[in-house]
Design a protein around this motif. Structure first.
Motif, PDB file in Angstrom:
ATOM      1  N   VAL A  35      25.308  23.186 -30.039  1.00 38.66           N
ATOM      2  CA  VAL A  35      26.581  22.841 -29.396  1.00 38.66           C
ATOM      3  C   VAL A  35      26.450  22.997 -27.887  1.00 38.66           C
ATOM      4  N   THR A  36      27.033  22.051 -27.156  1.00 33.85           N
ATOM      5  CA  THR A  36      27.109  22.156 -25.705  1.00 33.85           C
ATOM      6  C   THR A  36      28.563  22.138 -25.265  1.00 33.85           C
ATOM      7  N   GLN A  37      28.791  22.690 -24.096  1.00 36.98           N
ATOM      8  CA  GLN A  37      30.132  22.738 -23.520  1.00 36.98           C
ATOM      9  C   GLN A  37      30.103  22.023 -22.176  1.00 36.98           C
ATOM     10  N   ARG A  38      30.979  21.044 -22.025  1.00 40.54           N
ATOM     11  CA  ARG A  38      31.070  20.292 -20.769  1.00 40.54           C
ATOM     12  C   ARG A  38      32.253  20.781 -19.950  1.00 40.54           C
ATOM     13  N   PHE A  39      32.062  20.832 -18.634  1.00 40.17           N
ATOM     14  CA  PHE A  39      33.170  21.138 -17.727  1.00 40.17           C
ATOM     15  C   PHE A  39      32.919  20.494 -16.379  1.00 40.17           C
ATOM     16  N   LEU A  40      34.003  20.258 -15.641  1.00 39.19           N
ATOM     17  CA  LEU A  40      33.922  19.825 -14.253  1.00 39.19           C
ATOM     18  C   LEU A  40      33.819  21.069 -13.390  1.00 39.19           C
ATOM     19  N   TYR A  41      32.919  21.050 -12.414  1.00 39.58           N
ATOM     20  CA  TYR A  41      32.764  22.214 -11.546  1.00 39.58           C
ATOM     21  C   TYR A  41      32.889  21.781 -10.092  1.00 39.58           C
ATOM     22  N   LEU A  42      33.672  22.515  -9.340  1.00 41.28           N
ATOM     23  CA  LEU A  42      33.823  22.271  -7.910  1.00 41.28           C
ATOM     24  C   LEU A  42      33.995  23.611  -7.214  1.00 41.28           C
ATOM     25  N   ALA A  43      33.408  23.743  -6.055  1.00 40.96           N
ATOM     26  CA  ALA A  43      33.463  25.027  -5.366  1.00 40.96           C
ATOM     27  C   ALA A  43      33.439  24.831  -3.861  1.00 40.96           C
ATOM     28  N   PRO A  44      34.352  25.483  -3.148  1.00 41.59           N
ATOM     29  CA  PRO A  44      34.296  25.452  -1.685  1.00 41.59           C
ATOM     30  C   PRO A  44      33.152  26.338  -1.203  1.00 41.59           C
ATOM     31  N   ALA A  45      32.843  26.257   0.070  1.00 41.09           N
ATOM     32  CA  ALA A  45      31.858  27.167   0.629  1.00 41.09           C
ATOM     33  C   ALA A  45      32.409  28.582   0.580  1.00 41.09           C
ATOM     34  N   ALA A  46      31.609  29.537   0.163  1.00 41.41           N
ATOM     35  CA  ALA A  46      31.977  30.952   0.115  1.00 41.41           C
ATOM     36  C   ALA A  46      33.299  31.183  -0.638  1.00 41.41           C
ATOM     37  N   PRO A  47      33.355  30.849  -1.931  1.00 41.17           N
ATOM     38  CA  PRO A  47      34.593  31.069  -2.686  1.00 41.17           C
ATOM     39  C   PRO A  47      34.944  32.550  -2.774  1.00 41.17           C
ATOM     40  N   LYS A  48      36.251  32.824  -2.839  1.00 45.19           N
ATOM     41  CA  LYS A  48      36.739  34.201  -2.934  1.00 45.19           C
ATOM     42  C   LYS A  48      36.739  34.699  -4.374  1.00 45.19           C
ATOM     43  N   ALA A  49      36.908  33.791  -5.309  1.00 45.73           N
ATOM     44  CA  ALA A  49      36.924  34.085  -6.742  1.00 45.73           C
ATOM     45  C   ALA A  49      36.730  32.752  -7.453  1.00 45.73           C
ATOM     46  N   ALA A  50      36.658  32.786  -8.771  1.00 46.49           N
ATOM     47  CA  ALA A  50      36.497  31.559  -9.550  1.00 46.49           C
ATOM     48  C   ALA A  50      37.533  31.522 -10.660  1.00 46.49           C
ATOM     49  N   VAL A  51      37.963  30.316 -11.011  1.00 44.13           N
ATOM     50  CA  VAL A  51      38.909  30.131 -12.110  1.00 44.13           C
ATOM     51  C   VAL A  51      38.346  29.136 -13.110  1.00 44.13           C
ATOM     52  N   ILE A 246      56.137  21.046  -7.450  1.00 47.30           N
ATOM     53  CA  ILE A 246      55.915  22.330  -6.747  1.00 47.30           C
ATOM     54  C   ILE A 246      54.492  22.844  -6.992  1.00 47.30           C
ATOM     55  N   GLU A 247      53.603  21.942  -7.338  1.00 48.59           N
ATOM     56  CA  GLU A 247      52.230  22.343  -7.672  1.00 48.59           C
ATOM     57  C   GLU A 247      51.545  23.149  -6.563  1.00 48.59           C
ATOM     58  N   PRO A 248      51.607  22.711  -5.279  1.00 50.09           N
ATOM     59  CA  PRO A 248      50.883  23.466  -4.243  1.00 50.09           C
ATOM     60  C   PRO A 248      51.353  24.907  -4.123  1.00 50.09           C
ATOM     61  N   GLN A 249      52.668  25.118  -4.214  1.00 45.75           N
ATOM     62  CA  GLN A 249      53.187  26.481  -4.106  1.00 45.75           C
ATOM     63  C   GLN A 249      52.759  27.345  -5.281  1.00 45.75           C
ATOM     64  N   VAL A 250      52.788  26.769  -6.474  1.00 45.35           N
ATOM     65  CA  VAL A 250      52.408  27.533  -7.667  1.00 45.35           C
ATOM     66  C   VAL A 250      50.931  27.906  -7.604  1.00 45.35           C
ATOM     67  N   VAL A 251      50.083  26.942  -7.247  1.00 39.40           N
ATOM     68  CA  VAL A 251      48.651  27.225  -7.146  1.00 39.40           C
ATOM     69  C   VAL A 251      48.371  28.269  -6.076  1.00 39.40           C
ATOM     70  N   GLN A 252      49.033  28.151  -4.921  1.00 36.68           N
ATOM     71  CA  GLN A 252      48.803  29.122  -3.856  1.00 36.68           C
ATOM     72  C   GLN A 252      49.239  30.517  -4.282  1.00 36.68           C
ATOM     73  N   SER A 253      50.339  30.612  -5.014  1.00 33.31           N
ATOM     74  CA  SER A 253      50.801  31.908  -5.514  1.00 33.31           C
ATOM     75  C   SER A 253      49.770  32.521  -6.454  1.00 33.31           C
ATOM     76  N   ILE A 254      49.201  31.680  -7.331  1.00 32.47           N
ATOM     77  CA  ILE A 254      48.176  32.166  -8.262  1.00 32.47           C
ATOM     78  C   ILE A 254      46.939  32.616  -7.494  1.00 32.47           C
ATOM     79  N   ALA A 255      46.487  31.795  -6.564  1.00 37.11           N
ATOM     80  CA  ALA A 255      45.283  32.121  -5.802  1.00 37.11           C
ATOM     81  C   ALA A 255      45.458  33.407  -4.993  1.00 37.11           C
ATOM     82  N   THR A 256      46.620  33.564  -4.383  1.00 34.81           N
ATOM     83  CA  THR A 256      46.885  34.772  -3.599  1.00 34.81           C
ATOM     84  C   THR A 256      46.850  36.006  -4.481  1.00 34.81           C
TER      85      THR A 256
END
Length: 262
Positions: A35-51, A246-256
């Motif tokens: 079995v294999t698992q596929r996912f999309l991966y994207l990362a900024p330079a020097a990420p603070k955490a991963a989700v 309100i997606e940007p606000q919700v995401v920013q709240s989660i990230a913070t």
């Protein structure tokens, strides 16, 4: 104690502004035998955490080799993946595994040992590549995945914290999140819910019961948001259930919240 917080429901003026997109790659990794698992991966330079993001519904995104999807592109955690990256987080958007690429996809699979084994492999891969704490974030039925995975991996190989958005609080089949062994979750837990969520499985009035059962979480919080645009089926992504508008606000709240836990 859980704290009830409110986010402003105004659209972010800069939400539609041009922004450099973080490059995305399609990753396939082995998990269980054959079995294999596929996912999309994207990362900024020097990420603070991963989700690691788990969509709702049946969860079968059907990610193609070019990164397009056969289903679920509008799901809250899928359509906001670039917002998570812009907030400084590495991101993995998880598809159904290779042995679940047809109906019922993740239905009937989300709370099992095999799903947790697949998640363990993804968490390990992201942790190795991003070199930061790895959190699981689920929305709607994705919260059943996230909670069940974290419980099954509580003794090792699991996430550093979890985020539950639009949690399944009642269930017509199987177990809702509050019926799981939440006392095993000795990690930070953020719960995000819209005050006007009209999905019958996700009444905001039941969020207090969920918070009360997170007895071992060293840090927990309930964030109730308001505003946005409520359109269509109350259990779908363009309703309040999916934080439409309100997606940007919700995401920013989660990230913070995630980065404050470092």
């Amino acid at each position: 104690m859980a704290r009830l917080a409110w986010l402003a429901g105004l659209a972010c003026a800069s939400a539609g502004a041009a922004r450099a997109q973080v490059p995305e790659q399609v990753v396939d990794i082995p998990t269980r035998p054959g079995v294999t698992q596929r996912f999309l991966y994207l990362a900024p330079a020097a990420p603070k955490a991963a989700v690691v993001l788990y969509a709702g519904g049946h969860g079968g995104l059907r990610i193609f080799p070019n990164g397009s999807m056969g289903w679920g592109a509008g799901n809250f955690v899928v359509r906001t993946r670039q917002d998570f990256a812009a907030a400084g987080l590495a991101v993995a958007v998880v598809d159904a595994p290779s042995d679940r690429l047809s109906p019922p996809y993740l239905n009937g699979f989300r709370q099992g040992a095999e799903h947790a084994a697949d998640a363990r492999a993804v968490i390990a891969w992201v942790r190795e590549h991003a070199k930061v704490p790895v959190w699981l974030v689920g929305t709607s039925r994705g919260t059943q995945s996230v909670a069940a995975i974290a419980i099954r991996l509580a003794d090792g190989g699991g996430p550093d914290g979890i985020v539950l958005t639009s949690t399944i609080l009642r269930e017509e089949r199987g177990r809702a999140v509050p019926q799981m062994e939440l006392a095993r979750l000795a990690l930070p837990v953020l719960v995000v819910h819209h005050k006007d969520d009209g999905c019958k499985l996700c009444p905001v009035a039941d969020t207090g019961m969920l918070m009360d059962r997170l007895t071992a979480a060293p840090r927990k919080e309930l964030v109730v948001v308001s505003g946005g645009s409520n359109q269509g089926d109350p259990c779908e992504a363009m309703a309040s259930h999916g934080y439409n508008g309100i997606e940007p606000q919700v995401v920013q709240s989660i990230a913070t919240w995630i980065t404050a836990a470092r």
